[in-house]
Write a protein that holds these residues in place. Structure first.
Motif, mmCIF file in Angstrom:
data_model
loop_
_atom_site.group_PDB
_atom_site.id
_atom_site.type_symbol
_atom_site.label_atom_id
_atom_site.label_comp_id
_atom_site.label_asym_id
_atom_site.label_seq_id
_atom_site.Cartn_x
_atom_site.Cartn_y
_atom_site.Cartn_z
ATOM 1 N N ASP A 132 -11.580 -8.321 -1.793
ATOM 2 C CA ASP A 132 -12.503 -7.633 -2.436
ATOM 3 C C ASP A 132 -11.748 -6.353 -3.160
ATOM 4 O O ASP A 132 -10.672 -5.564 -2.763
ATOM 5 N N ASP A 133 -12.885 -5.413 -4.125
ATOM 6 C CA ASP A 133 -12.136 -4.286 -4.767
ATOM 7 C C ASP A 133 -11.273 -3.011 -3.622
ATOM 8 O O ASP A 133 -11.119 -2.319 -3.895
ATOM 9 N N SER A 134 -12.887 -3.252 -2.723
ATOM 10 C CA SER A 134 -11.684 -1.579 -2.249
ATOM 11 C C SER A 134 -10.742 -1.849 -0.946
ATOM 12 O O SER A 134 -9.952 -1.101 -0.917
ATOM 13 N N VAL A 135 -10.503 -3.055 -0.653
ATOM 14 C CA VAL A 135 -9.736 -4.143 0.118
ATOM 15 C C VAL A 135 -8.222 -3.722 -0.735
ATOM 16 O O VAL A 135 -7.256 -3.334 -0.310
ATOM 17 N N ARG A 136 -8.244 -3.938 -2.378
ATOM 18 C CA ARG A 136 -7.106 -4.299 -2.782
ATOM 19 C C ARG A 136 -6.916 -2.968 -3.341
ATOM 20 O O ARG A 136 -6.063 -2.731 -3.011
ATOM 21 N N ALA A 137 -7.934 -2.064 -3.774
ATOM 22 C CA ALA A 137 -6.997 -0.554 -3.873
ATOM 23 C C ALA A 137 -6.583 0.485 -2.962
ATOM 24 O O ALA A 137 -5.673 0.813 -2.670
#
Length: 115
Positions: free
Chosen positions: A9-14
């Motif tokens: 997901d976006d938070s983990v990817r960032a």
């Protein structure tokens, strides 16, 4: 990369991209330090000839011959440092097999002069 985008997901990817960028920055800093240390190391040798006794991780031809030459006279090459710089080391001349035959007075290869 496509699978990575689907699974994270976006938070983990960032967070992962930040850590990857930090690792790449650290990698660049380490490579710079190693490069500087390598330059300093090589600058400590002769400016034109560099390291005379090794080439990469192997003995150079010069180092090979010095080591073999030193083995004729001493148990360690470093012992040659104790010898005077004006000392000349010479090996005894070796005769080839045909020289041994020619120098032997009983050899059939030598023509005896008639007196």
């Amino acid at each position: 990369r496509k699978l990575f985008d689907q699974c994270v997901d976006d938070s983990v990817r960032a967070e992962l991209e930040t850590k990857i960028a930090q690792c790449e920055d650290d990698d660049h800093k380490v490579k710079e330090k190693l490069s500087d240390a390598n330059k300093d190391y090589h600058a400590s040798f002769h400016p034109r000839w560099g390291q005379m006794f090794v080439a990469g991780y192997q003995d150079s031809r010069f180092g090979y011959f010095v080591k073999n030459y030193a083995c004729l006279y001493t148990s360690k090459a470093t012992n040659l440092g104790l010898a005077s710089t004006s000392r000349a080391f010479r090996t005894a001349g070796e005769l080839l097999p045909h020289d041994n035959l020619l120098s032997d007075k009983y050899s059939q290869f030598v023509d005896e002069e008639e007196g």
